[in-house]
Design a protein around this motif. Structure first.
Motif: not given
Length: 338
Positions: A110-129, A178-187
């Motif tokens: 439940i919790l991992l999926h929730a964080w993954c849903q908040q992942s996106r490009p940008g600082y906040e998304g990377e923090k969610a990952a 998936k959370a890391h991938a959704k950031t679409k970042s090199p890191g």
């Protein structure tokens, strides 16, 4: 299908508002507190039949996660959503550290999926990952501690019970990947690759320990099997996608190495790793934005025959391998090649 038509036919009044979802989460937590009080009273009476397990906590955690504001990928409530998930995660802390209730795989899902849903490009998304990986590592560390101190306890369990405790499972890992991938970042791509590599190491080590022919001896069950999470095709596809979207200079080189690893596993007899359209298409897409792959010795991009090739030719070669493995190209595959 029929379910989608039913959902389209429902009015907005059928769906709980954000405020209603928050109220539902508050009610769920209030009921949980009452259950804890009853459990403690019964325990004081010597009644061991009323013992709380993870289920009521999971319900409260899920209710809190469902109170997240908005469904938009780029909503304006990212800070509020973060606090909502941290609130839900505090229920996990309470159940485990204060009430002594052991979480189950669904608790973490439940919790991992929730964080993954908040992942996106940008600082906040990377923090969610990052929050997702921190939560996963919390469970991994618990497993590692059990490996060191829990041998006697594990030995008392039956093989069936022990095997039921084998987690974090591959879905937990894939949520973080998936959370890391959704950031679409090199890191994000590099973190996803590091986690995939760790999965491979852990799975390999567990296999060695469980191998009857190994130096460790033959046993029905070994504690290290608790962390057997075999990286599957989805995991590899996610990481290849991550590199395809990372714009890293080495993206295509890494993506093609991962694809080759999948093909090698399949050729070695692991039918679950049969490469599909998605993974081949992701590998081809990595060639679109990545520079030519230079051979370390010659400084040129070359194939096994020694002939120099460019990324377009390499993409065509992957297409031929794709067809040879009965993976049907789709419109995206051809678009990336073009």
């Amino acid at each position: 299908g029929k379910q989608n038509r039913r959902l389209k036919g429902r009015s907005k009044m059928d769906f709980p508002s954000h405020q209603q979802r928050v109220q539902n989460a508050d009610r769920a937590e209030a009921i949980l507190v009452e259950l804890e009080n009853v459990s403690q009273l019964e325990a004081a009476k010597g009644n061991s039949n009323f013992v709380l397990n993870a289920q009521p906590y999971n319900i409260a955690i899920l209710a809190r996660v469902q109170a997240i504001a908005g469904n938009s990928k780029y909503d304006s409530d990212k800070g509020e959503n973060k606090q909502t998930i941290l609130h839900a995660q505090s229920i996990l802390d309470h159940m485990e550290y204060e009430m002594g209730v052991i979480p189950d795989p669904y608790t973490y899902s439940i919790l991992l999926h929730a964080w993954c849903q908040q992942s996106r490009p940008g600082y906040e998304g990377e923090k969610a990952a990052e929050y997702a990986e921190e939560l996963l590592r919390r469970r991994i560390e618990d497993v590692d501690i059990d490996k060191i101190y829990g041998d006697d306890m594990i030995a008392e369990k039956s093989k069936e019970v022990a095997q039921a405790d084998i987690w974090p499972n591959v879905k937990h890992y894939s949520s973080v990947l998936k959370a890391h991938a959704k950031t679409k970042s090199p890191g994000g791509a590099k973190k996803a690759l590091a986690l995939l590599s760790e999965m491979e190491r852990r799975f390999f080590d567990a296999n060695i320990i469980d191998d009857p022919n190994s130096n460790h001896g033959s046993t029905d069950y070994h504690v290290d099997q608790k962390d057997v999470a075999k990286p599957d095709l989805v995991c590899y596809s996610i990481v290849i996608d991550a590199f395809a979207n990372s714009r890293l200079p080495e993206a295509s080189a890494v993506a093609l190495r991962l694809l080759q690893a999948v093909e090698t596993k399949y050729d070695a007899g692991d039918v679950s790793m049969k490469p599909n359209t998605r993974i081949y298409t992701a590998a081809i897409s990595s060639l679109v934005h990545s520079p030519f792959i230079e051979d370390e010795k010659t400084g040129a991009d070359s194939d096994p025959s020694g002939e120099n090739i460019n990324n377009a030719q390499r993409a065509w070669s992957i297409l031929e391998r794709m067809k040879a493995n009965d993976a049907i190209p789709n419109s995206y595959t051809y678009n990336y090649i073009i």
